[in-house]
Design a protein around this motif. Structure first.
Motif, PDB file in Angstrom:
ATOM      1  N   ASN A  94     -12.936 -60.756 -10.993  1.00 44.20           N
ATOM      2  CA  ASN A  94     -14.004 -61.552 -11.597  1.00 44.20           C
ATOM      3  C   ASN A  94     -15.082 -60.643 -12.200  1.00 44.20           C
ATOM      4  OD1 ASN A  94     -15.015 -64.071 -12.266  1.00 44.20           O
ATOM      5  ND2 ASN A  94     -16.433 -64.063 -10.525  1.00 44.20           N
ATOM      6  N   GLY A  95     -15.432 -60.911 -13.436  1.00 43.59           N
ATOM      7  CA  GLY A  95     -16.483 -60.148 -14.103  1.00 43.59           C
ATOM      8  C   GLY A  95     -15.979 -58.923 -14.826  1.00 43.59           C
ATOM      9  N   ARG A  96     -14.702 -58.602 -14.685  1.00 45.72           N
ATOM     10  CA  ARG A  96     -14.172 -57.437 -15.392  1.00 45.72           C
ATOM     11  C   ARG A  96     -13.846 -57.809 -16.840  1.00 45.72           C
ATOM     12  NH1 ARG A  96     -11.454 -53.217 -11.513  1.00 45.72           N
ATOM     13  NH2 ARG A  96     -12.523 -53.749  -9.596  1.00 45.72           N
ATOM     14  N   GLU A  97     -13.778 -56.792 -17.673  1.00 51.17           N
ATOM     15  CA  GLU A  97     -13.500 -57.040 -19.084  1.00 51.17           C
ATOM     16  C   GLU A  97     -12.066 -57.520 -19.281  1.00 51.17           C
ATOM     17  OE1 GLU A  97     -14.339 -53.759 -21.595  1.00 51.17           O
ATOM     18  OE2 GLU A  97     -16.373 -53.466 -20.835  1.00 51.17           O
ATOM     19  N   GLY A  98     -11.855 -58.285 -20.346  1.00 54.18           N
ATOM     20  CA  GLY A  98     -10.505 -58.719 -20.697  1.00 54.18           C
ATOM     21  C   GLY A  98     -10.099 -60.008 -20.015  1.00 54.18           C
ATOM     22  N   HIS A  99      -8.942 -60.501 -20.408  1.00 52.47           N
ATOM     23  CA  HIS A  99      -8.414 -61.745 -19.829  1.00 52.47           C
ATOM     24  C   HIS A  99      -7.750 -61.445 -18.491  1.00 52.47           C
ATOM     25  CE1 HIS A  99      -9.428 -63.787 -23.451  1.00 52.47           C
ATOM     26  NE2 HIS A  99      -8.566 -63.099 -24.204  1.00 52.47           N
ATOM     27  N   GLN A 100      -8.022 -62.291 -17.494  1.00 53.60           N
ATOM     28  CA  GLN A 100      -7.451 -62.093 -16.158  1.00 53.60           C
ATOM     29  C   GLN A 100      -6.381 -63.136 -15.828  1.00 53.60           C
ATOM     30  OE1 GLN A 100      -8.489 -59.386 -15.205  1.00 53.60           O
ATOM     31  NE2 GLN A 100     -10.496 -59.160 -16.173  1.00 53.60           N
ATOM     32  N   GLU A 101      -6.239 -64.160 -16.664  1.00 50.25           N
ATOM     33  CA  GLU A 101      -5.389 -65.304 -16.298  1.00 50.25           C
ATOM     34  C   GLU A 101      -3.909 -64.926 -16.157  1.00 50.25           C
ATOM     35  OE1 GLU A 101      -7.639 -65.283 -18.650  1.00 50.25           O
ATOM     36  OE2 GLU A 101      -9.169 -66.676 -17.926  1.00 50.25           O
ATOM     37  N   GLU A 102      -3.412 -64.055 -17.034  1.00 49.89           N
ATOM     38  CA  GLU A 102      -1.983 -63.708 -16.984  1.00 49.89           C
ATOM     39  C   GLU A 102      -1.616 -62.982 -15.688  1.00 49.89           C
ATOM     40  OE1 GLU A 102      -3.885 -63.351 -19.555  1.00 49.89           O
ATOM     41  OE2 GLU A 102      -2.925 -64.310 -21.276  1.00 49.89           O
ATOM     42  N   TYR A 103      -2.598 -62.360 -15.075  1.00 51.75           N
ATOM     43  CA  TYR A 103      -2.370 -61.641 -13.812  1.00 51.75           C
ATOM     44  C   TYR A 103      -1.742 -62.579 -12.771  1.00 51.75           C
ATOM     45  CZ  TYR A 103      -3.768 -59.281  -9.448  1.00 51.75           C
ATOM     46  OH  TYR A 103      -3.791 -58.702  -8.204  1.00 51.75           O
ATOM     47  N   TYR A 104      -2.255 -63.806 -12.703  1.00 51.16           N
ATOM     48  CA  TYR A 104      -1.762 -64.749 -11.680  1.00 51.16           C
ATOM     49  C   TYR A 104      -0.350 -65.249 -12.006  1.00 51.16           C
ATOM     50  CZ  TYR A 104      -6.614 -64.463 -10.326  1.00 51.16           C
ATOM     51  OH  TYR A 104      -7.836 -63.975  -9.935  1.00 51.16           O
ATOM     52  N   VAL A 105      -0.053 -65.366 -13.299  1.00 46.47           N
ATOM     53  CA  VAL A 105       1.313 -65.737 -13.697  1.00 46.47           C
ATOM     54  C   VAL A 105       2.300 -64.670 -13.236  1.00 46.47           C
ATOM     55  CG1 VAL A 105       2.822 -66.205 -15.656  1.00 46.47           C
ATOM     56  CG2 VAL A 105       0.451 -67.011 -15.703  1.00 46.47           C
ATOM     57  N   LEU A 106       1.896 -63.419 -13.402  1.00 49.52           N
ATOM     58  CA  LEU A 106       2.778 -62.312 -13.010  1.00 49.52           C
ATOM     59  C   LEU A 106       2.975 -62.255 -11.495  1.00 49.52           C
ATOM     60  CD1 LEU A 106       1.317 -59.658 -15.464  1.00 49.52           C
ATOM     61  CD2 LEU A 106       3.630 -60.605 -15.543  1.00 49.52           C
ATOM     62  N   ILE A 107       1.913 -62.534 -10.731  1.00 47.13           N
ATOM     63  CA  ILE A 107       2.056 -62.558  -9.265  1.00 47.13           C
ATOM     64  C   ILE A 107       3.046 -63.651  -8.852  1.00 47.13           C
ATOM     65  CG2 ILE A 107       0.862 -63.092  -7.100  1.00 47.13           C
ATOM     66  CD1 ILE A 107       0.085 -60.385  -7.943  1.00 47.13           C
ATOM     67  N   LEU A 108       2.930 -64.822  -9.490  1.00 48.21           N
ATOM     68  CA  LEU A 108       3.855 -65.923  -9.166  1.00 48.21           C
ATOM     69  C   LEU A 108       5.298 -65.553  -9.525  1.00 48.21           C
ATOM     70  CD1 LEU A 108       1.687 -68.923 -10.362  1.00 48.21           C
ATOM     71  CD2 LEU A 108       2.721 -68.753  -8.092  1.00 48.21           C
ATOM     72  N   LEU A 109       5.487 -64.971 -10.712  1.00 50.67           N
ATOM     73  CA  LEU A 109       6.846 -64.620 -11.137  1.00 50.67           C
ATOM     74  C   LEU A 109       7.449 -63.530 -10.242  1.00 50.67           C
ATOM     75  CD1 LEU A 109       6.480 -64.643 -15.025  1.00 50.67           C
ATOM     76  CD2 LEU A 109       7.775 -66.243 -13.616  1.00 50.67           C
ATOM     77  N   ALA A 110       6.616 -62.561  -9.869  1.00 47.77           N
ATOM     78  CA  ALA A 110       7.116 -61.512  -8.972  1.00 47.77           C
ATOM     79  C   ALA A 110       7.538 -62.109  -7.631  1.00 47.77           C
ATOM     80  CB  ALA A 110       6.034 -60.451  -8.760  1.00 47.77           C
ATOM     81  N   THR A 111       6.802 -63.109  -7.157  1.00 44.69           N
ATOM     82  CA  THR A 111       7.165 -63.745  -5.886  1.00 44.69           C
ATOM     83  C   THR A 111       8.453 -64.563  -6.033  1.00 44.69           C
ATOM     84  OG1 THR A 111       4.795 -63.884  -5.431  1.00 44.69           O
ATOM     85  CG2 THR A 111       6.247 -65.088  -3.956  1.00 44.69           C
TER      86      THR A 111
END
Length: 479
Positions: A94-111
């Motif tokens: 939170n608060g970091r530069e750039g888009h963070q939303e795809e990060y959660y998609v990748l965590i789900l796919l890795a799982t």
């Protein structure tokens, strides 16, 4: 595929559907908190689905996947770890530069990939799960794209993972050429008619590829660089979900394909376990970076797990499963503390940055100390019960060399864990004007996760019976 097979695969379907839904939502509306909540809800629904399918097990869903107590146990473990990583990641990102939303998609796919590995009974599903997991991890490791060290770590992981995939595919091809099957159980029965030399080389190549994924010695070179370069929660994810799923696959293949009956392969695995325990602990002594210490520590812990794998007695499967649960809790907790302390564009991973932490952030320092003591195998922690379980399995199978190495290297490991704890509770230098740790507030979600992990750590250390019984009624039936 009939309705019953679809139902029994609902945990994997839920995780996949959650990732697709999030991708559709962020195509029109980007909101970090909303995406994190959707990912967390996806993990919770997957855990509910796991609970609902448990009564109808075991069931095979095509020759590729088998849903039994073993698969569901490790699936729940990886999904629970994925949920913990998502909750810890929100405050970190939170608060970091750039888009963070795809990060959660990748965590789900890795799982999803990890869940496929846990239920895999066939080389095709094995490789499919491994690639879903691996491709997601390439991107996750390099996700902080403004950090050179992260890009470097992502590229290293990509190259070494591709190399290990080549070993795996060549090994699978050789085994298939001699047995005519890619299914684990049929491979065991058909091996008697194949050429022993080809089967030996094929299995050795397969185990080499798996050795890369588990970062066993001598295939461990990527681990410290990747752990250091990846974001702290991603490093925790790699250390637990990725390695746990691959080890669950190895355990199933080892038993179903009857690898324990091959004295030559058992000898090689024993040497790898010995080298991993010794090299992992000795190299950790030389590190001044906390993430690199945990990286070398994970190499040693994979060696401990191999001791349980090689123990052919009745305790072997239970010991490996219990140890893996303890490893998940302690490793997630340790990386969770690093995540909570990290701010800005870099992680708090230098050992000097932890000096005086016990006086400035006593709660986080206490949690970190508990996790490190558990990794060292100190009594009243889950790590102690896990290590004791592995020792008992090794002694029961007369693996005296490995058991002796486990004890000696555990004592060596105690030194570098205590070194971090002593640094945290050392008084800051009088001339120091900058706080030892950044004054970043721990997010509520990360605080709750760390609290739950700490409670589990102590609970499983003083009252392990319920988990042991659960393992006996689910995982142990694989044998």
């Amino acid at each position: 595929m009939n309705a019953a097979e679809i139902t029994v695969l609902s945990p994997i379907i839920v995780l996949s559907a959650a990732s697709v839904l999030i991708m559709m939502v962020i195509a029109f509306y980007r909101h970090h908190l909303l995406t994190a909540v959707m990912a967390a809800v996806g993990f919770v629904l997957a855990l509910v689905a796991i609970g609902l399918v448990a009564p109808v097990l075991p069931m095979e869903s095509t020759p590729l996947l088998v849903m039994d107590g073993y698969a569901v146990f490790f699936m729940a473990l990886t999904v629970g770890a994925g949920l913990a990583v998502v909750l810890m990641s929100y405050g970190y990102l939170n608060g970091r530069e750039g888009h963070q939303e795809e990060y959660y998609v990748l965590i789900l796919l890795a799982t999803v990939g990890a869940s496929v590995l846990a239920s895999s009974n066939h080389f095709a599903s094995f490789f499919l799960g491994l690639e879903i997991l691996g491709v997601s991890l390439y991107v996750l490791i390099a996700y902080p794209r403004r950090r050179t060290i992260s890009i470097e770590a992502g590229v290293k992981y990509l190259i070494l993972a591709a190399t290990s995939d080549a070993f795996l595919l060549f090994g699978m091809a050789l085994i298939y050429s001699q047995t005519g099957s890619l299914q684990f159980q049929i491979i065991a029965s058909a091996s008697a008619d194949g050429n022993p030399a080809f089967l030996l080389v094929g299995t050795a190549l397969l185990l080499t590829g798996i050795g890369f994924k588990l970062s066993l010695v001598p295939f461990h070179m990527w681990t410290p660089d990747v752990y250091e370069g990846a974001a702290a929660p991603v490093a925790g994810f790699v250390a637990t979900v990725s390695k746990g799923a691959v080890f669950a696959l190895l355990l199933r293949y080892f038993i179903r394909a009857d690898i324990g009956a091959r004295a030559d392969l058992v000898l090689v695995l024993g040497i790898i376990a010995l080298a991993s325990m010794i090299a992992g602990n000795l190299l950790a002594l030389l590190q001044n970076n906390v993430k690199r210490i945990l990286a070398y520590s994970s190499i040693a812990h994979m060696g401990y797990l191999l001791v349980a794998l090689l123990a052919s007695g009745p305790l072997a499967l239970s010991a490996a499963s219990y140890y893996l649960v303890a490893y998940f809790i302690t490793t997630l907790g340790a990386f969770g503390v690093i995540t909570a302390l990290s701010s800005g564009e870099r992680d708090t991973d230098s050992l000097d940055e932890y000096r005086g932490l016990g006086w400035q952030r006593p709660w986080l320092a206490g949690v970190f100390a508990a996790m490190l003591l558990s990794l060292a195998g100190i009594p009243l922690t889950a790590g102690f019960i896990g290590k004791f379980y592995v020792l008992a399995a090794g002694v029961g199978s007369s693996l005296w060399t490995l058991v002796t190495a486990l004890v000696i290297t555990s004592v060596i490991g105690l030194f570098y864990y205590l070194r971090v704890i002593v640094t945290m509770y050392a008084m800051p230098a009088a001339s120091r004007t900058v706080p030892a740790s950044p004054a970043r507030e721990t997010s509520l979600a990360a605080g709750v996760v760390l609290l739950v992990l700490t409670v589990l750590l102590v609970w499983l250390g003083v009252y392990p019976l319920p988990l042991m019984q659960l393992i006996e009624t689910t995982v142990a039936r694989l044998s």
